[in-house]
Design an enzyme around this catalytic site. Sequence first.
Site, PDB file in Angstrom:
ATOM      1  N   ARG A 166       0.922  -1.244   0.019  1.00  0.00           N
ATOM      2  CA  ARG A 166      -0.012  -0.004   0.123  1.00  0.00           C
ATOM      3  C   ARG A 166       0.890   1.252  -0.053  1.00  0.00           C
ATOM      4  NH1 ARG A 166      -1.919  -3.414  -1.453  1.00  0.00           N
ATOM      5  NH2 ARG A 166      -3.571  -4.719  -0.781  1.00  0.00           N
ATOM      6  N   SER A 250     -10.720   0.667   3.887  1.00  0.00           N
ATOM      7  CA  SER A 250     -10.021   0.321   4.968  1.00  0.00           C
ATOM      8  C   SER A 250      -9.355   1.432   5.535  1.00  0.00           C
ATOM      9  CB  SER A 250      -8.990  -0.782   4.601  1.00  0.00           C
ATOM     10  OG  SER A 250      -9.724  -1.968   4.504  1.00  0.00           O
ATOM     11  N   GLU A 370      -4.690   4.868   6.136  1.00  0.00           N
ATOM     12  CA  GLU A 370      -4.397   4.505   4.811  1.00  0.00           C
ATOM     13  C   GLU A 370      -4.975   5.621   3.858  1.00  0.00           C
ATOM     14  OE1 GLU A 370      -6.121   1.109   1.844  1.00  0.00           O
ATOM     15  OE2 GLU A 370      -4.519   0.208   3.795  1.00  0.00           O
TER      16      GLU A 370
END
Length: 378
Positions: A166, A250, A370
């Site tokens: 990520r 998320s 995130e």
Amino acid sequence: MPEIAPVPLADLTTLQVGGMPRRLVEATTQDELVEVLTGLWDEGESWLVVGGGSNLLFGDDEFDGTVVLVRTSGIERISSPREGYVRLKVQAGQNWDELVAQTVAAGLRGIEAMSGIPGTTGAAPIQNVGAYGQEIVETLVEVDLLDEATGEVSTVLASELGLGLRTSVLKQHYGSVPERPAVILSVTLELEQVGHGDVPVRGPQLRGALGLEEGAAVSLAWIRETVLAIRAGKGMVLDAADRDTYSAGSFFQNPVVSAEFAATLPADMPRWPMAPVEQDDVVIPLDRFDGYLPTRDGGMPPVKLSAAWLIEHAGMRRGFSLPRSRAGLSTKHALALTNRGDATAEEIAALARLIQQRVQAEFGVLLQPEPVLFGVEL
């Protein structure tokens, strides 16, 4: 300049929070996007690029700058030097899930497990999007970048983007700036031509998510339909009638820790060993070899932990919210922070801070956000 009437960022993001920008510009072609951005950089004006708005938490205050909406689209099919493969050059503003749907319909394998992920294609390499064991790093060939420092457009190989879990050199992590400030203009993927019949499913994580045994073969269309159903069950497919989908997906990354630290955590916590770091071979001249080999650095490979498990076992179950707050955890998935109705960015941030504090106090792990946070502090 393709300027349009400003609207609040709450109207442009999936979390549906955010204040009003001073100016709003919509770029529908690559040339427009380059012209708008280089003009803003030359003027030294504050700016923010927004694609699908699915990975952004924008503050409640007004933004004294320009928001640039990336609305470019288009998919160009080009030849690949590899037999049995094809390349697709995709404009940055192209809807990601529409791209996945088109590749499945064309019998092209490589991104079908990432069905249902919201947002635009240009955002995908920035955080190396992935799902169920598939990541864009596996199919990404190159990107066309507009470099902020020079204002020049260049083609950059995927290997130069620092793609990891990520992350990439293009991502603005919370509390830091990107290693390479630039805006993606287009993305080139290389996909395998497998057709519409059943093909073996690669990867244990994808097979596990789909409930398949090793060696199982299914069609790309079946994988897409099944993934969409799984994601919908977790509130991860956008649905205007479902408040659980008013989120940024998320909100926290699954943390990666040392194997030694992971061993101190509860045994029933889900964890996934990461691939060991490759190390160069050590060459020892014979005249200096004493019979002993030097110890390799690093020891056991690092371990990825389940952020959702950490949150729930720190006492914040699905549906949790603070008193009188309009922000809450999704009732379907503990990793999604949701807008339950007219929440503010500060209410989302307050919930995120509490989650960080409780998980760190209980397990010694600091969860990292995130989404990109703009005008908001955790």
